[in-house]
Design a protein around this motif. Structure first.
Motif, PDB file in Angstrom:
ATOM      1  N   THR A 207     -17.678  14.393  -6.782  1.00  0.00           N
ATOM      2  CA  THR A 207     -16.506  15.148  -6.247  1.00  0.00           C
ATOM      3  C   THR A 207     -15.475  14.114  -6.348  1.00  0.00           C
ATOM      4  N   TYR A 208     -15.499  12.965  -5.620  1.00  0.00           N
ATOM      5  CA  TYR A 208     -14.417  11.898  -5.440  1.00  0.00           C
ATOM      6  C   TYR A 208     -14.034  11.568  -7.170  1.00  0.00           C
ATOM      7  N   GLY A 209     -14.936  11.310  -7.722  1.00  0.00           N
ATOM      8  CA  GLY A 209     -14.610  10.814  -9.053  1.00  0.00           C
ATOM      9  C   GLY A 209     -13.966  11.803  -9.877  1.00  0.00           C
ATOM     10  N   ARG A 210     -14.011  13.048  -9.732  1.00  0.00           N
ATOM     11  CA  ARG A 210     -13.488  14.325 -10.309  1.00  0.00           C
ATOM     12  C   ARG A 210     -11.987  14.402  -9.796  1.00  0.00           C
ATOM     13  N   VAL A 211     -11.662  14.159  -8.321  1.00  0.00           N
ATOM     14  CA  VAL A 211     -10.489  14.181  -7.910  1.00  0.00           C
ATOM     15  C   VAL A 211      -9.527  13.093  -8.264  1.00  0.00           C
ATOM     16  N   LEU A 212     -10.335  11.979  -8.380  1.00  0.00           N
ATOM     17  CA  LEU A 212      -9.346  10.763  -8.419  1.00  0.00           C
ATOM     18  C   LEU A 212      -9.186  10.664 -10.076  1.00  0.00           C
ATOM     19  N   ALA A 213      -7.782   9.940 -10.373  1.00  0.00           N
ATOM     20  CA  ALA A 213      -7.766   9.610 -12.037  1.00  0.00           C
ATOM     21  C   ALA A 213      -8.631   8.627 -12.479  1.00  0.00           C
ATOM     22  N   PRO A 214      -8.940   8.629 -13.626  1.00  0.00           N
ATOM     23  CA  PRO A 214      -9.838   7.778 -14.369  1.00  0.00           C
ATOM     24  C   PRO A 214      -9.763   6.385 -13.886  1.00  0.00           C
ATOM     25  N   ALA A 256      -5.706  -9.988  16.855  1.00  0.00           N
ATOM     26  CA  ALA A 256      -6.458  -9.274  17.765  1.00  0.00           C
ATOM     27  C   ALA A 256      -5.600  -8.722  19.073  1.00  0.00           C
ATOM     28  N   ARG A 257      -4.490  -9.495  19.454  1.00  0.00           N
ATOM     29  CA  ARG A 257      -3.653  -9.206  20.482  1.00  0.00           C
ATOM     30  C   ARG A 257      -2.761  -7.859  20.213  1.00  0.00           C
ATOM     31  N   ASN A 258      -2.575  -7.607  18.710  1.00  0.00           N
ATOM     32  CA  ASN A 258      -2.032  -6.362  18.400  1.00  0.00           C
ATOM     33  C   ASN A 258      -3.175  -5.309  18.268  1.00  0.00           C
ATOM     34  N   GLU A 259      -4.483  -5.650  18.523  1.00  0.00           N
ATOM     35  CA  GLU A 259      -5.414  -4.622  18.557  1.00  0.00           C
ATOM     36  C   GLU A 259      -5.955  -4.456  17.107  1.00  0.00           C
ATOM     37  N   ALA A 260      -6.174  -5.516  16.480  1.00  0.00           N
ATOM     38  CA  ALA A 260      -6.799  -5.423  15.045  1.00  0.00           C
ATOM     39  C   ALA A 260      -8.257  -5.687  15.629  1.00  0.00           C
ATOM     40  N   ALA A 261      -9.199  -5.010  14.703  1.00  0.00           N
ATOM     41  CA  ALA A 261     -10.760  -5.077  14.961  1.00  0.00           C
ATOM     42  C   ALA A 261     -11.049  -5.524  13.471  1.00  0.00           C
ATOM     43  N   VAL A 262     -12.594  -6.043  13.869  1.00  0.00           N
ATOM     44  CA  VAL A 262     -13.313  -6.309  12.464  1.00  0.00           C
ATOM     45  C   VAL A 262     -13.532  -5.112  11.870  1.00  0.00           C
ATOM     46  N   SER A 263     -13.489  -5.136  10.406  1.00  0.00           N
ATOM     47  CA  SER A 263     -13.618  -3.882   9.528  1.00  0.00           C
ATOM     48  C   SER A 263     -14.158  -4.216   8.231  1.00  0.00           C
ATOM     49  N   ASP A 264     -15.119  -3.173   7.682  1.00  0.00           N
ATOM     50  CA  ASP A 264     -15.958  -3.415   6.841  1.00  0.00           C
ATOM     51  C   ASP A 264     -15.556  -2.295   5.725  1.00  0.00           C
ATOM     52  N   TRP A 265     -14.900  -2.579   4.838  1.00  0.00           N
ATOM     53  CA  TRP A 265     -14.516  -1.664   3.619  1.00  0.00           C
ATOM     54  C   TRP A 265     -15.041  -1.981   2.376  1.00  0.00           C
ATOM     55  N   ILE A 266     -15.554  -0.886   1.521  1.00  0.00           N
ATOM     56  CA  ILE A 266     -15.886  -1.036   0.256  1.00  0.00           C
ATOM     57  C   ILE A 266     -14.757  -0.360  -0.824  1.00  0.00           C
ATOM     58  N   ALA A 267     -14.440  -0.922  -1.799  1.00  0.00           N
ATOM     59  CA  ALA A 267     -13.468  -0.651  -2.766  1.00  0.00           C
ATOM     60  C   ALA A 267     -14.321  -0.231  -4.202  1.00  0.00           C
ATOM     61  N   LEU A 268     -14.150   0.922  -4.489  1.00  0.00           N
ATOM     62  CA  LEU A 268     -14.966   1.582  -5.995  1.00  0.00           C
ATOM     63  C   LEU A 268     -13.766   2.060  -7.041  1.00  0.00           C
ATOM     64  N   SER A 269     -14.238   1.844  -8.170  1.00  0.00           N
ATOM     65  CA  SER A 269     -13.325   2.293  -9.174  1.00  0.00           C
ATOM     66  C   SER A 269     -14.540   2.514 -10.272  1.00  0.00           C
ATOM     67  N   ARG A 270     -14.181   3.575 -11.197  1.00  0.00           N
ATOM     68  CA  ARG A 270     -14.848   3.881 -12.480  1.00  0.00           C
ATOM     69  C   ARG A 270     -14.289   2.889 -13.908  1.00  0.00           C
ATOM     70  N   ASP A 271     -13.125   2.118 -13.289  1.00  0.00           N
ATOM     71  CA  ASP A 271     -12.292   1.568 -14.164  1.00  0.00           C
ATOM     72  C   ASP A 271     -12.598   0.003 -13.443  1.00  0.00           C
ATOM     73  N   ALA A 272     -13.344  -0.801 -14.358  1.00  0.00           N
ATOM     74  CA  ALA A 272     -13.565  -2.195 -13.927  1.00  0.00           C
ATOM     75  C   ALA A 272     -12.278  -2.915 -13.858  1.00  0.00           C
ATOM     76  N   ASN A 273     -11.471  -2.640 -14.705  1.00  0.00           N
ATOM     77  CA  ASN A 273      -9.947  -3.556 -14.829  1.00  0.00           C
ATOM     78  C   ASN A 273      -9.209  -3.274 -13.485  1.00  0.00           C
ATOM     79  N   MET A 274      -9.204  -1.901 -12.911  1.00  0.00           N
ATOM     80  CA  MET A 274      -8.561  -1.366 -11.840  1.00  0.00           C
ATOM     81  C   MET A 274      -9.112  -2.165 -10.521  1.00  0.00           C
ATOM     82  N   LEU A 275     -10.290  -2.300 -10.690  1.00  0.00           N
ATOM     83  CA  LEU A 275     -11.040  -3.031  -9.430  1.00  0.00           C
ATOM     84  C   LEU A 275     -10.762  -4.394  -9.433  1.00  0.00           C
ATOM     85  N   ALA A 276     -10.782  -5.168 -10.681  1.00  0.00           N
ATOM     86  CA  ALA A 276     -10.362  -6.555 -10.725  1.00  0.00           C
ATOM     87  C   ALA A 276      -9.085  -6.677 -10.478  1.00  0.00           C
ATOM     88  N   ARG A 277      -8.084  -5.879 -10.688  1.00  0.00           N
ATOM     89  CA  ARG A 277      -6.627  -5.738 -10.338  1.00  0.00           C
ATOM     90  C   ARG A 277      -6.404  -5.856  -8.775  1.00  0.00           C
TER      91      ARG A 277
END
Length: 318
Positions: A207-214, A256-277
């Motif tokens: 579903t996410y792949g359908r709603v996202l641009a290629p 951290a004094r401005n309330e930053a926290a450790v975070s874990d994010w994954i980036a995905l794209s069906r376009d390898a060039n976009m992820l590389a950019r």
């Protein structure tokens, strides 16, 4: 000092009343009220604690900031005064989502179409730029009231007052959206101890792949105290033909004094060039690889046991 004296008094009455039902019940009720009960009642009467079908939300004011908690899960922090527009917690500029949002004008142009699943306090709205189109997807109307209508949090009002909010199950709402109608979609619904598993299945990623641009980008937030969710995302990525990279961000002492926290994010794209950019020349991004033997979640089968940190010591630091 007053609380210590009160504790001794209640404890003494309780000991004396042991074996006598009514006096003991009175002492027990007094203890419950004295040690936390009156604060809970005061919080509820003031409107800082509300309940919906999805749980209990509590707004806490602390020096220089305001917090929103859903049970034991922190949903967001807004700093007060001149810092009220600063993204905090998992969303600071150095986080995976922060880097993606800052890069969006370069990657997708000034009219980038941004979607966010999970409204929280609306923190991500403060990455909005003029000309961009923003949509939030939120299942609980009470969260919309807290973050937009009540005035308790002002990220949306200050930074993206024109953002659309679709109320309801995000997967259904995204399925209703036009194909290729988003350039960047952030999923931020997996930080609590009960994750919406239907948003992490291979069918959901379809579903996410359908709603996202290629060439669109999908950012998935997997910070979680109880579950190591990277194998789930990696499995869905492998099944769906996504290219993926992960960034675990450790904020500086100043952040951290401005309330930053450790975070874990994954980036995905069906376009390898976009992820590389997005990830090029940034060593903090690293490739996401599937976990051997892990069965990807589907609408027919999904189990949290293989990703529970308590049952899998090897996942403790994942």
């Amino acid at each position: 000092m007053h609380e210590q004296v009160a504790f001794l008094a209640v404890a003494t009455v309780g000991l004396i009343a042991t074996g006598r039902r009514v006096p003991y019940l009175v002492a027990l009720a007094g203890g419950l009220f004295l040690f936390g009960g009156y604060r809970a009642i005061e919080t509820s009467l003031s409107g800082d604690r509300t309940r919906s079908y999805f749980g209990v939300y509590t707004v806490n004011d602390e020096p220089g900031e305001r917090r929103l908690a859903h049970g034991t899960t922190l949903h967001g922090i807004q700093l007060k005064g001149a810092r009220s527009r600063l993204p905090t917690t998992y969303y600071v500029p150095g986080s995976g989502i922060g880097r993606a949002m800052l890069a969006a004008p370069t990657l997708f142009g000034p009219a980038a179409r941004i979607g966010v699943v999970g409204l929280g306090t609306g923190t991500l709205a403060c990455y909005a730029q003029p000309g961009q189109q923003w949509r939030f997807y939120e299942i609980d109307p009470e969260v919309v009231d807290l973050s937009r209508d009540s005035g308790k949090f002002t990220f949306l009002r200050q930074c993206a007052p024109q953002a659309r909010i679709a109320v309801g199950d995000a997967r259904i709402r995204l399925a209703e959206a036009a194909p290729a109608s988003l350039d960047l979609l952030a999923l931020d619904a997996f930080s609590s101890d009960a994750v919406p598993m239907h948003l992490m299945t291979t069918e959901a990623f379809g579903t996410y792949g359908r709603v996202l641009a290629p060439n669109g980008l999908l950012l998935v937030h997997i910070s979680n105290r109880f579950l190591a969710l990277s194998p789930v995302v990696a499995g869905a990525a492998a099944q769906g033909g996504w290219h993926a990279a992960r960034l675990v961000y450790q904020p500086s002492a100043l952040e951290a004094r401005n309330e930053a926290a450790v975070s874990d994010w994954i980036a995905l794209s069906r376009d390898a060039n976009m992820l590389a950019r997005l990830t090029a020349n940034d060593p903090q991004w690293f490739a996401l690889t599937p976990k051997p033997g892990f069965t990807p979640w589907t609408d027919d089968y999904a189990s949290v046991v293989p990703v529970m940190r308590a049952f899998n010591p090897s996942l403790a630091d994942d």
